[in-house]
Design an enzyme around this catalytic site. Sequence first.
Site, PDB file in Angstrom:
ATOM      1  N   GLY A   1      -2.804  -2.746  13.854  1.00  0.00           N
ATOM      2  CA  GLY A   1      -3.389  -2.980  15.182  1.00  0.00           C
ATOM      3  C   GLY A   1      -2.878  -1.952  16.183  1.00  0.00           C
TER       4      GLY A   1
ATOM      5  N   TRP B   1      -4.442   1.378  15.393  1.00  0.00           N
ATOM      6  CA  TRP B   1      -5.847   1.406  15.809  1.00  0.00           C
ATOM      7  C   TRP B   1      -5.973   1.919  17.236  1.00  0.00           C
ATOM      8  CZ3 TRP B   1      -8.240  -1.131  19.875  1.00  0.00           C
ATOM      9  CH2 TRP B   1      -9.629  -1.102  19.887  1.00  0.00           C
ATOM     10  N   HIS B   2      -4.987   1.581  18.075  1.00  0.00           N
ATOM     11  CA  HIS B   2      -5.101   1.958  19.482  1.00  0.00           C
ATOM     12  C   HIS B   2      -5.026   3.464  19.693  1.00  0.00           C
ATOM     13  CE1 HIS B   2      -4.541  -2.284  20.347  1.00  0.00           C
ATOM     14  NE2 HIS B   2      -4.999  -2.016  21.537  1.00  0.00           N
ATOM     15  N   GLY B   3      -4.330   4.145  18.829  1.00  0.00           N
ATOM     16  CA  GLY B   3      -4.282   5.581  19.052  1.00  0.00           C
ATOM     17  C   GLY B   3      -3.356   6.272  18.088  1.00  0.00           C
TER      18      GLY B   3
ATOM     19  N   PHE C   1      -9.601   5.092  23.153  1.00  0.00           N
ATOM     20  CA  PHE C   1      -9.376   4.528  21.835  1.00  0.00           C
ATOM     21  C   PHE C   1     -10.673   4.465  21.041  1.00  0.00           C
ATOM     22  CE2 PHE C   1      -6.022   2.135  24.384  1.00  0.00           C
ATOM     23  CZ  PHE C   1      -5.153   3.184  24.268  1.00  0.00           C
TER      24      PHE C   1
END
Lengths: 520, 526
Positions: free
Chosen positions: B382, B385-387, B526
Amino acid sequence: MSSFIFSFRAVFLALGVIAATEGVCALALRPGIVERTKFNLIDRFHSAVIFGKLDDFADSAPDIVQVGDSSGFHGVRPDFVMRYLGGLKYVNLSCCAALGYDGYYGIADFMLRRNPGIKAVVLYVSLNNLPRADLIDGQHQLGAFIQNSLTTPFAYLSPATVALRQRIVDAMEKKGQAKTDAVFTEDMRVSARAHHGWWAEHDRRLAGDKRTAFWREACGPRGVKIWNDERSYYAPDGQSYTLAELERFALLTAHHGAKLIVLFHPFSCPRVEGSFLDARRADIRTLVQRHQNVIALPEQMVEPWPTEEFVSSDHLRVGYDEENGKRVGKLLAEVFGLAARSDAPDDLGAAETTPPGTLPSVSAWTADGAVVTPGSEPRGAQRLIESMGPGTHGIETKLTGLMPGRTLVLSFAAKAIGARGVFVEVLAHGNRGGGYCDLYGATAQRDGDMRDAGIEPDPDGWSRCWVAMPVEAPEVTLRLSLMNERLDPAYVGDGKSGALLGLVAMRETTRFLAQEASPW
Amino acid sequence: MATIEAVAREAPAPDASLRLTFARILFTPLCAALIILIAFRGFLAAAIGDDWVPRVQLHLQFNSLPFLLIFLPCTFVLYALYRRTALANWILTLAGLAFYATAGLIYLAPLVFTCVFDYVVGAYLARADDERRRRVAFVASVAVQLFLLCVFKYAGWLSTELAGLFAALGIGLAFAPLALPLPPGISFYTFHTISYTADIYRRKFQPRGRLIDYITFVGFFPQLIAGPIARASELLPQVAATRPAVSAAQAEEAFWLIAWGLFKKISLADNFGVVVGQATAELAQPHHGGVGYIFMIAFAGQIYCDFSAYTDIARGVGKLFGIELPRNFLTPYLATSPSEFWQRWHISLSRWLRDYLYIPLGGEREGRLKTLRNLAITMFLGGLWHGAGFGFIVWGLYHGALLVLYRLVPIDDILRRHLKRAGHWLAVLVMFAFVCIGWMFFRAPSGDLLPLFASLAHAPPFSLRLLLLGAAVIATDFAGYRNGSEFVDLYPLAPWWVRGLLLVVVFYGIVFFGALEQNEFIYFQF
């Protein structure tokens, strides 16, 4: 249908209230287009400067407008330029490199639309700020805002109440902000208005090793800047950014029947070597060949001025802006075919070496929010300790018998014992100038009517600070205040911190102040 | 209340039909031309000259006048004119693609490829019976999506880090780091499409509608860039059906959602951002004690207001087109535990991670130790996923660790048990403090982390701006919390004159207090 409309009564109520408020505000304030379009801009120094300037000069019917980076903002004095222009009106709308070429373009476009009588646009930039990829990317945002705010249909849709916004923002923004923070205050704006857009630089002056390191970094160890043509000066399609950007200006000015005059700021390094200059000169030659309305002198792109006359790579030290104003005036006079005239007298008083009067010792000054006690340190220093509680913490004295029109240099030795620095303030009838001596950062800064300020580190944690102040009245109040970590002279004192002050001296000088020597 | 199908069967009366035809003739070319003009102004200006094209450029921003005053009204008018026809979704799709293309035409390629590829795979998965082949097709689909995501999002970062590592170790493997442009919203639409094929593969959802409906689902412009990550089962049936005309109440609610979202973005989030910037600058000063508190609390406010503002605007815009987007936030800073926080923060992502990662990993089914492992893995991914950056990874792991910690030591339960009501609010404060510390990893450059944490040893300095902004967020969130909702959703419950005054307050809040930097929404990256 009526019930359908009735179901939107909340929205209609809101629209009614807003319309009524805007109507009243429009009638009462009658805000101009610039005041209303400030809504779209960033509330920071650059936008405050440029919108302050545009608000003052949008409809001033100038003959020549200057746009560009801060080298021109601080470095070209229209009062001096106009001495050579035979009555033509010159307005300095330069601001900052942060506007980017989009920003310069937007300002030029806006002025040309509103002032059909403009004969020429002067694009005045430093060689350091010629268009390249990182600058174009980094500067696009503010430039785009300026264009959106001033030259799109949305400019006419801004509500009238936006004109009130600045007061609210100021009240919010400036609360708790140090004087040295980048806020374009009303007195700065008044000064810029009075000088047709010019405003004296107020850079922090580096001192000692920091200054030497700065210039070595900027100009190389021998004072020769090695500058090669690089990929970053070209768009991905191979087009030179310089040529492409300047062509936009050429087309814009031609569209309005005006000339484009490209001028470069004096250069702060003694010499430049490498392929960069040749490439840019080729760009300028191409530009001039392609566009009849463009005047640029590729061979005069680089005019080195002594490093001592600059406070940073692109900002001339106060005083030298006058010389530069004359330089620009002469160049423009040639462009417009105006008869050259001799320089106006400099009206600079000869340097005096005799002190104007005795300065009372620090212990004899009046303390305000501070306590003065004899220090045990050498140099006959007095210990200045802040009292507990809010306010300023300093000492002041009155100087009498001064001769108006002279420039005085006040210097003193200082060593921090908890305080960040010393703020020197000179108050006279209608004038105020300040000098910030940052004892930790080894930097100095001037503001208001103060002509200059400086600092030199001495051994054992001592520094020598000095300020140069023009005297406009026979009597002035001189105040030395402690500053907190934000370089703010108004703060809550702890009753312990302070500084040692000593060797306070005063002498007379010319407007051209003795400067630190070059590192070369 | 008429059903969607019943409305779809309604035929317009002859008079209405004539008026509609006339309106179409009049407004279709006008609205289409305006959208093309503002979306492709750069091309037009290059072709016919800058001075001939009005200086109005659409950008990939909700908080911009060209979007709000031209693009949205024009798209709405076109949609309303063709709502009952097969062209309705074409209009939404083309407008959405034009909006998206303002970031760069090239970005359309991965988006359109993803849509077409997954639509084909979805159709195959729905029809095929051979489980082995279905599995291969599904895995291939996920692999392709993740490959695209990794190439665009992580390859540049990874290659830069590797190049740095090799250089530091003196390994003579010199290579230029990749510098691929990041298609906006790729993380969001990748998750959209993966959930689509996964649901069909697991036979939880039957594909419906045409390819254009599917592209509308993925590329629906209000949620394309930053979610919410809606499931196909939630959104596709709405997209594929003929939607009823928006009612007056819906239109007003949509208007409010958009207005409130703009207020939150411009007046709250961007002002919080100014405080964050000031705190960062303060770090360079010699005495910056306590600035870490300002930094993390201000960023907590910024990211919450920014992201929830985007969701509010997306929900409002969706409502105008008859599409209900799911809620993404529910007063998250009033959560008492990490699990509750993730049920209130970025809800659509939390659900996605739970359903497509945590549960397939085994969830809570395989014992305590594996549950904790699954939590950590899920939160790590997770975070990733953001960056592309170690900060995001650490942030994800940190939240994974918090989830694990609260499983082992239920701090919130303990506080409630011992201190009753006060314990509840103390648990809220403790959780908020934990979340704020996490935001430091998320936001601060690695070089600033140590000074920021060190500054926490000092008392926080006073910030009037932060106090005022925080008070606004606390007041509105508390009002929503008491009603089991968000403040924005209380609007329809208020009397009409209160609603009117709220709109006035929002308008002047933006005019007078908006930071006006026209910053992008944080989650756009993102």
